[in-house]
Write a protein that holds these residues in place. Structure first.
Motif, PDB file in Angstrom:
ATOM      1  N   GLY A 128       0.820  -1.194   0.000  1.00 14.53           N
ATOM      2  CA  GLY A 128       0.000   0.000   0.000  1.00 14.53           C
ATOM      3  C   GLY A 128       0.855   1.244   0.000  1.00 14.53           C
ATOM      4  O   GLY A 128       2.081   1.183   0.040  1.00 14.53           O
ATOM      5  N   VAL A 129       0.181   2.397  -0.044  1.00 11.93           N
ATOM      6  CA  VAL A 129       0.859   3.685  -0.088  1.00 11.93           C
ATOM      7  C   VAL A 129       0.802   4.326   1.289  1.00 11.93           C
ATOM      8  O   VAL A 129      -0.230   4.282   1.970  1.00 11.93           O
ATOM      9  CB  VAL A 129       0.208   4.610  -1.132  1.00 11.93           C
ATOM     10  CG1 VAL A 129       0.903   5.966  -1.154  1.00 11.93           C
ATOM     11  CG2 VAL A 129       0.268   3.968  -2.512  1.00 11.93           C
ATOM     12  N   ASP A 148      -7.175   4.496  -3.899  1.00  9.05           N
ATOM     13  CA  ASP A 148      -7.658   5.521  -2.984  1.00  9.05           C
ATOM     14  C   ASP A 148      -6.665   6.674  -2.845  1.00  9.05           C
ATOM     15  O   ASP A 148      -7.061   7.825  -2.632  1.00  9.05           O
ATOM     16  CB  ASP A 148      -7.953   4.911  -1.615  1.00  9.05           C
ATOM     17  CG  ASP A 148      -9.157   3.986  -1.638  1.00  9.05           C
ATOM     18  OD1 ASP A 148     -10.001   4.155  -2.535  1.00  9.05           O
ATOM     19  OD2 ASP A 148      -9.237   3.095  -0.783  1.00  9.05           O
ATOM     20  N   PHE A 149      -5.374   6.368  -2.966  1.00  6.93           N
ATOM     21  CA  PHE A 149      -4.366   7.428  -2.871  1.00  6.93           C
ATOM     22  C   PHE A 149      -4.595   8.465  -3.960  1.00  6.93           C
ATOM     23  O   PHE A 149      -4.575   9.674  -3.701  1.00  6.93           O
ATOM     24  CB  PHE A 149      -2.963   6.825  -2.999  1.00  6.93           C
ATOM     25  CG  PHE A 149      -1.867   7.857  -3.075  1.00  6.93           C
ATOM     26  CD1 PHE A 149      -1.454   8.531  -1.937  1.00  6.93           C
ATOM     27  CD2 PHE A 149      -1.260   8.163  -4.287  1.00  6.93           C
ATOM     28  CE1 PHE A 149      -0.443   9.488  -1.999  1.00  6.93           C
ATOM     29  CE2 PHE A 149      -0.250   9.116  -4.364  1.00  6.93           C
ATOM     30  CZ  PHE A 149       0.151   9.776  -3.221  1.00  6.93           C
ATOM     31  N   ALA A 150      -4.808   8.003  -5.182  1.00  2.61           N
ATOM     32  CA  ALA A 150      -5.016   8.922  -6.300  1.00  2.61           C
ATOM     33  C   ALA A 150      -6.271   9.773  -6.108  1.00  2.61           C
ATOM     34  O   ALA A 150      -6.335  10.925  -6.550  1.00  2.61           O
ATOM     35  CB  ALA A 150      -5.103   8.147  -7.609  1.00  2.61           C
ATOM     36  N   LYS A 151      -7.280   9.229  -5.423  1.00  2.00           N
ATOM     37  CA  LYS A 151      -8.540   9.939  -5.230  1.00  2.00           C
ATOM     38  C   LYS A 151      -8.507  10.869  -4.029  1.00  2.00           C
ATOM     39  O   LYS A 151      -9.114  11.939  -4.051  1.00  2.00           O
ATOM     40  CB  LYS A 151      -9.675   8.927  -5.047  1.00  2.00           C
ATOM     41  CG  LYS A 151      -9.925   8.027  -6.251  1.00  2.00           C
ATOM     42  CD  LYS A 151     -10.987   6.992  -5.907  1.00  2.00           C
ATOM     43  CE  LYS A 151     -11.211   6.012  -7.040  1.00  2.00           C
ATOM     44  NZ  LYS A 151     -12.190   4.946  -6.655  1.00  2.00           N
ATOM     45  N   ALA A 157      -0.687  18.782  -2.787  1.00  2.00           N
ATOM     46  CA  ALA A 157      -0.572  18.935  -1.338  1.00  2.00           C
ATOM     47  C   ALA A 157       0.810  19.447  -0.945  1.00  2.00           C
ATOM     48  O   ALA A 157       1.826  19.056  -1.532  1.00  2.00           O
ATOM     49  CB  ALA A 157      -0.846  17.600  -0.651  1.00  2.00           C
ATOM     50  N   GLU A 158       0.825  20.293   0.044  1.00  2.00           N
ATOM     51  CA  GLU A 158       2.075  20.893   0.501  1.00  2.00           C
ATOM     52  C   GLU A 158       2.954  19.854   1.202  1.00  2.00           C
ATOM     53  O   GLU A 158       2.479  19.067   2.015  1.00  2.00           O
ATOM     54  CB  GLU A 158       1.755  22.036   1.480  1.00  2.00           C
ATOM     55  CG  GLU A 158       2.978  22.789   1.964  1.00  2.00           C
ATOM     56  CD  GLU A 158       2.616  23.869   2.972  1.00  2.00           C
ATOM     57  OE1 GLU A 158       3.540  24.518   3.488  1.00  2.00           O
ATOM     58  OE2 GLU A 158       1.407  24.059   3.253  1.00  2.00           O
ATOM     59  N   GLU A 159       4.229  19.840   0.821  1.00  6.65           N
ATOM     60  CA  GLU A 159       5.224  18.944   1.426  1.00  6.65           C
ATOM     61  C   GLU A 159       4.776  17.475   1.359  1.00  6.65           C
ATOM     62  O   GLU A 159       4.939  16.717   2.319  1.00  6.65           O
ATOM     63  CB  GLU A 159       5.528  19.345   2.867  1.00  6.65           C
ATOM     64  CG  GLU A 159       6.156  20.721   2.995  1.00  6.65           C
ATOM     65  CD  GLU A 159       6.534  21.076   4.415  1.00  6.65           C
ATOM     66  OE1 GLU A 159       6.700  20.152   5.237  1.00  6.65           O
ATOM     67  OE2 GLU A 159       6.650  22.284   4.717  1.00  6.65           O
ATOM     68  N   LEU A 160       4.245  17.089   0.238  1.00  2.00           N
ATOM     69  CA  LEU A 160       3.774  15.712   0.061  1.00  2.00           C
ATOM     70  C   LEU A 160       4.955  14.753  -0.045  1.00  2.00           C
ATOM     71  O   LEU A 160       5.854  14.937  -0.865  1.00  2.00           O
ATOM     72  CB  LEU A 160       2.914  15.604  -1.199  1.00  2.00           C
ATOM     73  CG  LEU A 160       2.461  14.192  -1.605  1.00  2.00           C
ATOM     74  CD1 LEU A 160       1.605  13.567  -0.504  1.00  2.00           C
ATOM     75  CD2 LEU A 160       1.719  14.233  -2.929  1.00  2.00           C
ATOM     76  N   ARG A 161       4.938  13.741   0.792  1.00  2.00           N
ATOM     77  CA  ARG A 161       5.931  12.677   0.743  1.00  2.00           C
ATOM     78  C   ARG A 161       5.181  11.346   0.755  1.00  2.00           C
ATOM     79  O   ARG A 161       4.370  11.102   1.640  1.00  2.00           O
ATOM     80  CB  ARG A 161       6.889  12.744   1.933  1.00  2.00           C
ATOM     81  CG  ARG A 161       7.738  14.006   1.970  1.00  2.00           C
ATOM     82  CD  ARG A 161       8.655  14.016   3.166  1.00  2.00           C
ATOM     83  NE  ARG A 161       9.461  15.228   3.224  1.00  2.00           N
ATOM     84  CZ  ARG A 161      10.357  15.493   4.188  1.00  2.00           C
ATOM     85  NH1 ARG A 161      10.513  14.617   5.180  1.00  2.00           N
ATOM     86  NH2 ARG A 161      11.045  16.612   4.154  1.00  2.00           N
ATOM     87  N   ALA A 162       5.465  10.518  -0.234  1.00  2.00           N
ATOM     88  CA  ALA A 162       4.744   9.247  -0.338  1.00  2.00           C
ATOM     89  C   ALA A 162       5.705   8.134  -0.725  1.00  2.00           C
ATOM     90  O   ALA A 162       6.674   8.338  -1.454  1.00  2.00           O
ATOM     91  CB  ALA A 162       3.624   9.360  -1.362  1.00  2.00           C
ATOM     92  N   GLU A 274       2.019   7.713  -9.398  1.00  2.00           N
ATOM     93  CA  GLU A 274       2.096   8.953  -8.631  1.00  2.00           C
ATOM     94  C   GLU A 274       3.116   8.894  -7.503  1.00  2.00           C
ATOM     95  O   GLU A 274       3.414   9.898  -6.873  1.00  2.00           O
ATOM     96  CB  GLU A 274       0.719   9.291  -8.033  1.00  2.00           C
ATOM     97  CG  GLU A 274      -0.370   9.553  -9.053  1.00  2.00           C
ATOM     98  CD  GLU A 274      -1.076   8.268  -9.471  1.00  2.00           C
ATOM     99  OE1 GLU A 274      -2.042   8.358 -10.252  1.00  2.00           O
ATOM    100  OE2 GLU A 274      -0.675   7.180  -9.008  1.00  2.00           O
ATOM    101  N   VAL A 275       3.633   7.674  -7.225  1.00  2.00           N
ATOM    102  CA  VAL A 275       4.578   7.478  -6.123  1.00  2.00           C
ATOM    103  C   VAL A 275       5.870   6.905  -6.684  1.00  2.00           C
ATOM    104  O   VAL A 275       5.865   5.874  -7.346  1.00  2.00           O
ATOM    105  CB  VAL A 275       4.000   6.513  -5.066  1.00  2.00           C
ATOM    106  CG1 VAL A 275       4.992   6.304  -3.931  1.00  2.00           C
ATOM    107  CG2 VAL A 275       2.671   7.049  -4.533  1.00  2.00           C
ATOM    108  N   LYS A 276       6.983   7.567  -6.422  1.00  2.00           N
ATOM    109  CA  LYS A 276       8.259   7.111  -6.969  1.00  2.00           C
ATOM    110  C   LYS A 276       8.966   6.115  -6.068  1.00  2.00           C
ATOM    111  O   LYS A 276       9.503   5.114  -6.514  1.00  2.00           O
ATOM    112  CB  LYS A 276       9.169   8.311  -7.229  1.00  2.00           C
ATOM    113  CG  LYS A 276       8.700   9.221  -8.348  1.00  2.00           C
ATOM    114  CD  LYS A 276       9.703  10.327  -8.612  1.00  2.00           C
ATOM    115  CE  LYS A 276       9.253  11.202  -9.774  1.00  2.00           C
ATOM    116  NZ  LYS A 276      10.235  12.287 -10.053  1.00  2.00           N
ATOM    117  N   GLN A 277       9.000   6.373  -4.790  1.00  2.00           N
ATOM    118  CA  GLN A 277       9.801   5.561  -3.873  1.00  2.00           C
ATOM    119  C   GLN A 277       9.095   4.257  -3.506  1.00  2.00           C
ATOM    120  O   GLN A 277       7.896   4.244  -3.236  1.00  2.00           O
ATOM    121  CB  GLN A 277      10.113   6.340  -2.600  1.00  2.00           C
ATOM    122  CG  GLN A 277      11.045   5.604  -1.655  1.00  2.00           C
ATOM    123  CD  GLN A 277      11.299   6.387  -0.375  1.00  2.00           C
ATOM    124  OE1 GLN A 277      10.516   7.248   0.009  1.00  2.00           O
ATOM    125  NE2 GLN A 277      12.401   6.083   0.296  1.00  2.00           N
TER     126      GLN A 277
END
Length: 291
Positions: A128-129, A148-151, A157-162, A274-277
């Motif tokens: 999961g994310v 759900d993450f994409a939705k 979002a400010e300072e988004l880390r995922a 949408e998530v690189k790491q």
């Protein structure tokens, strides 16, 4: 399973990342412990304990949360992390349902009926994310699946880390003669591909394994092996190993007992665009018998 944006205790975040941190940076380890790994004759059962603790195979912190064996006590809240899903494979590949599942204050437990002869694989799988960001000047944390993450998490979002977390925790149990069908891997995340059968480990002997990442050899991967019972030792007694170009590594077992094995990969190969790491983790509990 759907999770919404919310605040949640830092203990959850520590547990969620526990597979992704090196041993030197974490106090807690997740594990499953079967009552036996080798049984003979007739219809038999095995009972499994699962927990997150400072000392291996000792119940003193909180239970491993497993989505399909029951709800934890209300007072535990989110401790133990996002629940993984327990998958049990019989020797012929059929799925086996856990019995008498329960999540208590310090450990989770379940029973497995072994109606077939051969090797069973028990795996708790989680993916999961996990994200953090600021909203209205306040830090928000979110966990859930990719859809759900994409939705639910705004891309601006400010300072988004995922990060995308994949974890797999396994034990192998054999009733009668060992078999190999359940040793096949799925090709997803970090997995163990045994060369030596995991229920044929003997003290003083070498055992060989291969680590795979997305179905391909995981080269130059650090693997840590720790004998159980570290509560009663002055030293942790860990063995730090490295896979070769083919993902292979060998372990020489110093003595009989239960052993905990862990490997972690960090890369940018997340299946969520949408998530690189990505952080992929693998854990196994193995029993080594006397000569």
């Amino acid at each position: 399973m759907k999770f919404s944006r919310t605040h949640f205790p830092r203990t959850w975040l520590a547990a969620a990342l526990c597979l992704a941190l090196p041993l030197s940076a974490q106090a807690h380890r997740s594990w499953m412990l079967p009552s036996a790994t080798i049984l003979s004759g007739g219809e038999v059962w095995v009972t499994v304990d699962a927990a997150v603790s400072n000392d291996l195979f000792y119940f003193e912190h909180f239970p491993l949360r497993i989505a399909n064996i029951g709800a934890p006590p209300e007072k535990l809240g989110a401790r133990g992390g996002r629940p993984g899903v327990l998958l049990i494979s019989a020797p012929d590949g059929a799925k086996v349902e856990p019995q008498n599942g329960n999540i208590g204050r310090y450990r989770s437990t379940f029973d497995v009926p072994l109606k077939q002869k051969g090797t069973y694989k028990l795996a708790v799988v989680n993916d999961g994310v996990f994200a953090s960001f600021k909203e209205g000047g306040k830090v928000k944390r979110w966990r859930g699946n990719a859809e759900d993450f994409a939705k639910e998490v705004p891309p601006e979002a400010e300072e988004l880390r995922a990060s995308y977390l994949q974890s797999r925790m396994e034990v192998f149990v054999t009733a009668g003669k060992p078999s190999t069908d359940t040793l096949k891997t799925s090709g997803k995340g970090l997995e163990l591909s045994p060369i030596t059968h995991p229920n044929d480990l003997v003290a003083g002997s070498d055992a060989s394994f291969r680590m795979l990442l997305d179905g391909k050899p995981a080269a130059n991967l650090k693997v840590t092996v720790i004998p159980g019972g570290n509560r009663y030792r002055d030293k942790l007694g860990e063995m730090n190993l490295t896979t070769d170009a083919d993902g292979k590594f060998s372990v020489t077992w110093p003595g009989p007992g239960m052993y905990w094995m862990e490997a972690v990969v960090r890369d940018e190969k997340s299946p969520v665009k949408e998530v690189k790491q990505r952080r992929a983790g693998y854990i196994a509990t193995l029993e080594v018998l006397p000569q």
